[in-house]
Scaffold this motif. Structure first.
Motif, PDB file in Angstrom:
ATOM      1  N   ILE A 277       0.793  -1.236   0.000  1.00 28.91           N
ATOM      2  CA  ILE A 277       0.000   0.000   0.000  1.00 28.91           C
ATOM      3  C   ILE A 277       0.819   1.276   0.000  1.00 28.91           C
ATOM      4  O   ILE A 277       0.302   2.329  -0.382  1.00 28.91           O
ATOM      5  CB  ILE A 277      -0.988   0.021   1.186  1.00 28.91           C
ATOM      6  N   VAL A 278       2.086   1.220   0.425  1.00 25.89           N
ATOM      7  CA  VAL A 278       2.884   2.441   0.509  1.00 25.89           C
ATOM      8  C   VAL A 278       3.116   3.014  -0.889  1.00 25.89           C
ATOM      9  O   VAL A 278       3.510   2.310  -1.812  1.00 25.89           O
ATOM     10  CB  VAL A 278       4.224   2.179   1.224  1.00 25.89           C
ATOM     11  N   GLY A 279       2.842   4.303  -1.040  1.00 33.18           N
ATOM     12  CA  GLY A 279       3.094   4.988  -2.297  1.00 33.18           C
ATOM     13  C   GLY A 279       2.133   4.659  -3.416  1.00 33.18           C
ATOM     14  O   GLY A 279       2.394   4.970  -4.577  1.00 33.18           O
ATOM     15  N   LYS A 280       0.990   4.044  -3.104  1.00 30.39           N
ATOM     16  CA  LYS A 280       0.054   3.620  -4.143  1.00 30.39           C
ATOM     17  C   LYS A 280      -1.143   4.544  -4.307  1.00 30.39           C
ATOM     18  O   LYS A 280      -2.132   4.181  -4.910  1.00 30.39           O
ATOM     19  CB  LYS A 280      -0.430   2.191  -3.828  1.00 30.39           C
ATOM     20  N   GLY A 281      -1.068   5.751  -3.771  1.00 31.75           N
ATOM     21  CA  GLY A 281      -2.156   6.698  -3.936  1.00 31.75           C
ATOM     22  C   GLY A 281      -3.251   6.514  -2.904  1.00 31.75           C
ATOM     23  O   GLY A 281      -3.118   5.739  -1.943  1.00 31.75           O
ATOM     24  N   PRO A 282      -4.374   7.223  -3.053  1.00 34.61           N
ATOM     25  CA  PRO A 282      -5.487   7.115  -2.097  1.00 34.61           C
ATOM     26  C   PRO A 282      -6.027   5.690  -2.003  1.00 34.61           C
ATOM     27  O   PRO A 282      -6.046   4.958  -3.001  1.00 34.61           O
ATOM     28  CB  PRO A 282      -6.535   8.070  -2.685  1.00 34.61           C
ATOM     29  N   THR A 283      -6.491   5.325  -0.819  1.00 38.11           N
ATOM     30  CA  THR A 283      -6.937   3.950  -0.592  1.00 38.11           C
ATOM     31  C   THR A 283      -8.182   3.896   0.289  1.00 38.11           C
ATOM     32  O   THR A 283      -8.422   4.793   1.098  1.00 38.11           O
ATOM     33  CB  THR A 283      -5.830   3.114   0.102  1.00 38.11           C
ATOM     34  N   LEU A 284      -8.935   2.831   0.108  1.00 41.21           N
ATOM     35  CA  LEU A 284     -10.022   2.457   1.009  1.00 41.21           C
ATOM     36  C   LEU A 284      -9.576   1.233   1.795  1.00 41.21           C
ATOM     37  O   LEU A 284      -9.202   0.214   1.206  1.00 41.21           O
ATOM     38  CB  LEU A 284     -11.291   2.125   0.220  1.00 41.21           C
ATOM     39  N   VAL A 285      -9.619   1.334   3.104  1.00 43.02           N
ATOM     40  CA  VAL A 285      -9.269   0.215   3.986  1.00 43.02           C
ATOM     41  C   VAL A 285     -10.570  -0.332   4.564  1.00 43.02           C
ATOM     42  O   VAL A 285     -11.286   0.382   5.276  1.00 43.02           O
ATOM     43  CB  VAL A 285      -8.321   0.671   5.111  1.00 43.02           C
ATOM     44  N   VAL A 286     -10.881  -1.587   4.253  1.00 41.74           N
ATOM     45  CA  VAL A 286     -12.154  -2.183   4.665  1.00 41.74           C
ATOM     46  C   VAL A 286     -11.874  -3.351   5.611  1.00 41.74           C
ATOM     47  O   VAL A 286     -11.144  -4.285   5.268  1.00 41.74           O
ATOM     48  CB  VAL A 286     -12.966  -2.686   3.449  1.00 41.74           C
ATOM     49  N   VAL A 287     -12.479  -3.293   6.793  1.00 39.06           N
ATOM     50  CA  VAL A 287     -12.294  -4.324   7.819  1.00 39.06           C
ATOM     51  C   VAL A 287     -13.607  -5.072   8.004  1.00 39.06           C
ATOM     52  O   VAL A 287     -14.676  -4.458   8.112  1.00 39.06           O
ATOM     53  CB  VAL A 287     -11.862  -3.706   9.162  1.00 39.06           C
ATOM     54  N   GLU A 288     -13.534  -6.386   8.052  1.00 38.64           N
ATOM     55  CA  GLU A 288     -14.669  -7.223   8.473  1.00 38.64           C
ATOM     56  C   GLU A 288     -14.208  -8.026   9.669  1.00 38.64           C
ATOM     57  O   GLU A 288     -13.197  -8.736   9.596  1.00 38.64           O
ATOM     58  CB  GLU A 288     -15.118  -8.157   7.355  1.00 38.64           C
ATOM     59  N   ASP A 289     -14.932  -7.905  10.803  1.00 35.13           N
ATOM     60  CA  ASP A 289     -14.501  -8.632  11.991  1.00 35.13           C
ATOM     61  C   ASP A 289     -15.187  -9.988  12.078  1.00 35.13           C
ATOM     62  O   ASP A 289     -15.991 -10.367  11.223  1.00 35.13           O
ATOM     63  CB  ASP A 289     -14.716  -7.795  13.253  1.00 35.13           C
ATOM     64  N   GLU A 290     -14.853 -10.721  13.120  1.00 37.81           N
ATOM     65  CA  GLU A 290     -15.354 -12.086  13.270  1.00 37.81           C
ATOM     66  C   GLU A 290     -16.867 -12.130  13.489  1.00 37.81           C
ATOM     67  O   GLU A 290     -17.492 -13.165  13.278  1.00 37.81           O
ATOM     68  CB  GLU A 290     -14.653 -12.772  14.457  1.00 37.81           C
ATOM     69  N   GLU A 291     -17.471 -11.022  13.875  1.00 36.56           N
ATOM     70  CA  GLU A 291     -18.916 -10.974  14.098  1.00 36.56           C
ATOM     71  C   GLU A 291     -19.688 -10.452  12.892  1.00 36.56           C
ATOM     72  O   GLU A 291     -20.902 -10.287  12.951  1.00 36.56           O
ATOM     73  CB  GLU A 291     -19.208 -10.108  15.327  1.00 36.56           C
ATOM     74  N   GLY A 292     -18.981 -10.187  11.796  1.00 33.30           N
ATOM     75  CA  GLY A 292     -19.641  -9.732  10.579  1.00 33.30           C
ATOM     76  C   GLY A 292     -19.782  -8.230  10.456  1.00 33.30           C
ATOM     77  O   GLY A 292     -20.358  -7.743   9.482  1.00 33.30           O
ATOM     78  N   ASN A 293     -19.288  -7.470  11.434  1.00 39.29           N
ATOM     79  CA  ASN A 293     -19.309  -6.010  11.316  1.00 39.29           C
ATOM     80  C   ASN A 293     -18.324  -5.574  10.230  1.00 39.29           C
ATOM     81  O   ASN A 293     -17.234  -6.152  10.095  1.00 39.29           O
ATOM     82  CB  ASN A 293     -18.916  -5.357  12.641  1.00 39.29           C
ATOM     83  N   LYS A 294     -18.691  -4.539   9.465  1.00 36.11           N
ATOM     84  CA  LYS A 294     -17.817  -4.026   8.410  1.00 36.11           C
ATOM     85  C   LYS A 294     -17.661  -2.522   8.578  1.00 36.11           C
ATOM     86  O   LYS A 294     -18.649  -1.803   8.742  1.00 36.11           O
ATOM     87  CB  LYS A 294     -18.389  -4.351   7.029  1.00 36.11           C
ATOM     88  N   PHE A 295     -16.423  -2.066   8.492  1.00 34.19           N
ATOM     89  CA  PHE A 295     -16.123  -0.657   8.717  1.00 34.19           C
ATOM     90  C   PHE A 295     -14.735  -0.375   8.160  1.00 34.19           C
ATOM     91  O   PHE A 295     -14.047  -1.286   7.676  1.00 34.19           O
ATOM     92  CB  PHE A 295     -16.194  -0.328  10.214  1.00 34.19           C
ATOM     93  N   GLY A 296     -14.311   0.871   8.226  1.00 33.95           N
ATOM     94  CA  GLY A 296     -12.980   1.182   7.725  1.00 33.95           C
ATOM     95  C   GLY A 296     -12.758   2.665   7.546  1.00 33.95           C
ATOM     96  O   GLY A 296     -13.426   3.506   8.170  1.00 33.95           O
ATOM     97  N   GLY A 297     -11.810   3.006   6.672  1.00 37.45           N
ATOM     98  CA  GLY A 297     -11.476   4.403   6.454  1.00 37.45           C
ATOM     99  C   GLY A 297     -10.953   4.650   5.058  1.00 37.45           C
ATOM    100  O   GLY A 297     -10.440   3.739   4.391  1.00 37.45           O
ATOM    101  N   PHE A 298     -11.106   5.883   4.620  1.00 37.50           N
ATOM    102  CA  PHE A 298     -10.560   6.325   3.344  1.00 37.50           C
ATOM    103  C   PHE A 298      -9.354   7.205   3.617  1.00 37.50           C
ATOM    104  O   PHE A 298      -9.450   8.197   4.343  1.00 37.50           O
ATOM    105  CB  PHE A 298     -11.604   7.107   2.543  1.00 37.50           C
ATOM    106  N   ALA A 299      -8.208   6.828   3.054  1.00 30.77           N
ATOM    107  CA  ALA A 299      -6.975   7.607   3.172  1.00 30.77           C
ATOM    108  C   ALA A 299      -6.809   8.401   1.885  1.00 30.77           C
ATOM    109  O   ALA A 299      -6.631   7.826   0.813  1.00 30.77           O
ATOM    110  CB  ALA A 299      -5.779   6.694   3.407  1.00 30.77           C
TER     111      ALA A 299
END
Length: 456
Positions: A277-299
């Motif tokens: 991911i380093v130096g690859k421009g803007p990114t979306l980081v998407v996390v899914e946890d063991e309980e099925g919750n989904k969340f993240g951030g846009f860099a």
């Protein structure tokens, strides 16, 4: 009678600014093809507009057709039994494709069951969710990635998009735990909301209306990105999830998603994550946890490994499941994104968004799989992104958004970076040089650049 009225309505006097004469003729021909004795049975309308699914939206569409006011000057033939006169259908089909917010507000209110007055909030959310779900079914984005268009995620996106109308006086982070209000909304209020969302929801609704009127006229859904991933890759997001996130991005970044990292493909390794991911421009980081919750951030900026925050105010945090929300910068501080992995260092090692050191809005530890979310985040005015403060990661996916940066060299040596910047783009891309040589094309820059310096 219906045919004559249809032909008359196609005169130059009735031509609209939002539709070509050729498109009007296509609609007329379609109506004539499925019409019997100047009328169209309601059952046929439901069959054509449901497309084999979406029966509830088809039924609301039929109700819209029956309630739409007759603005024509000619007397329309009366309906016979459970049928609608084809002349009125032509008028309605053309009018409801007008992208003007006032017309689209009338369309949305009728889809919500209103008779022209107020609209019940629950009915409005359901109507918007049905429209979003149909739009997602039309998308067929990257079939190899097996996206789904489910009602639950469409409902969550509908509530998020309508948030400012439903909870006018409440902070966005407070509304996620609030019950949906059961209130009557004025048509003027709905129109003001739609005017503010014309570039996103307005596009969605007009596209869906076109698909209901005549599938052959349906434009490809324009709000989805091209998704570049391996054929075996399961994206892990529904079509509605992608629609929510992509339309929240800056306009110039919505064209393409590039898979940079997924632990199911690249392994549970923080060092590999950084390399990808380093130096690859803007990114979306998407996390899914063991309980099925989904969340993240846009860099919004390329990731850099250093013990300080960086990035810009375009960054945001988001939640997808069990509730949908986009949480943007408050301007309180500039702690947008953080990536550190240094030995003998007092600063935390990991990837973070917002908040402050030791209390990030979202933090992924270098001990891969460990994650933490703060109960609130002043940087983005976000609530806790999931109920568990220390969720365990099941799936971590990072998408590069927009076109890949031309200079994405990961070498940390400053001298090497300076040399790289002086090199031609073709020098950095030997495959492109070889392709030009194969097809006999000369390189315009050859002989024009400065000679390489002599080695010391």
């Amino acid at each position: 009678m219906g045919a004559e009225a249809s032909k008359k309505s196609l005169s130059s006097d009735s031509h609209t600014l939002w539709m070509s004469i050729e498109e009007e003729k296509l609609i007329n021909a379609h109506i004539m093809q499925i019409t019997t004795e100047g009328c169209l049975p309601e059952e046929k309308i439901l069959e054509v507009s449901s497309h084999g699914d979406g029966q509830m939206l088809a039924e609301r569409f039929l109700a819209l057709l029956k309630k739409w006011p007759n603005r024509g000057t000619d007397k329309q033939p009366p309906a016979t039994g459970r049928a609608l006169p084809s002349a009125k259908l032509l008028q309605v089909f053309i009018e409801i494709l007008n992208p003007d917010p006032s017309i689209q507000t009338a369309v949305l209110c009728l889809l919500s069951g209103s008779d022209g007055g107020s609209v019940q909030s629950n009915d409005l959310v359901q109507a918007v969710a049905l429209v979003i779900e149909r739009y997602c079914r039309l998308a067929s984005v990257a079939p190899a990635t097996r996206l789904s268009a489910d009602a639950d995620s469409s409902g969550r996106v509908a509530r998020e998009w309508l948030n400012s109308l439903l909870f006018a006086d409440a902070l966005n982070k407070k509304t996620v735990t609030m019950a949906l209000p059961s209130t009557a909304l004025s048509q003027a209020g709905v129109e003001r909301w739609l005017q503010g969302h014309a570039a996103v929801y307005g596009v969605v609704q007009v596209t869906v209306m076109r698909s209901l009127v005549l599938p052959a006229l349906t434009s490809p859904p324009s709000l989805f990105p091209d998704i570049i991933a391996t054929k075996e890759m399961h994206v892990g997001l529904s079509a509605a999830d992608i629609l929510l996130l992509n339309t929240a991005l800056p306009q110039q970044l919505r064209c393409q998603w590039r898979l940079l990292f997924c632990n199911h493909t690249h392994g549970d390794s923080f060092s590999i994550l950084m390399k990808q991911i380093v130096g690859k421009g803007p990114t979306l980081v998407v996390v899914e946890d063991e309980e099925g919750n989904k969340f993240g951030g846009f860099a919004s900026a390329s990731w850099e490994v250093r013990p300080q925050f960086h990035g810009t105010a375009e960054s945001f945090l988001f939640s997808i499941n069990p509730y949908a929300g986009i949480y943007r910068s408050t301007g309180y501080n500039t702690n947008y994104q953080y990536l550190n992995f240094l030995e003998n260092n007092t600063m935390p090692n990991g990837l973070g968004f917002g908040g402050r050191v030791e209390l990030f809005g979202l933090f992924l530890s270098y001990d891969f799989g460990e994650c933490s979310v703060a109960p609130s985040c002043t940087t983005f005015s976000s609530p806790a992104l999931c109920l568990n403060a220390t969720p365990h990661i099941r799936r971590l996916t990072v998408w590069g958004v927009g076109e890949e940066p031309k200079d994405s060299d990961d070498d940390d040596d400053d001298d090497d970076k300076q040399k790289t910047k002086k090199r031609s783009a073709l020098d950095r891309n030997p495959e492109a040089r070889a392709m030009l040589d194969m097809i006999g094309r000369t390189r315009a820059s050859e002989g024009l650049r400065e000679p390489e310096p002599e080695p010391e």
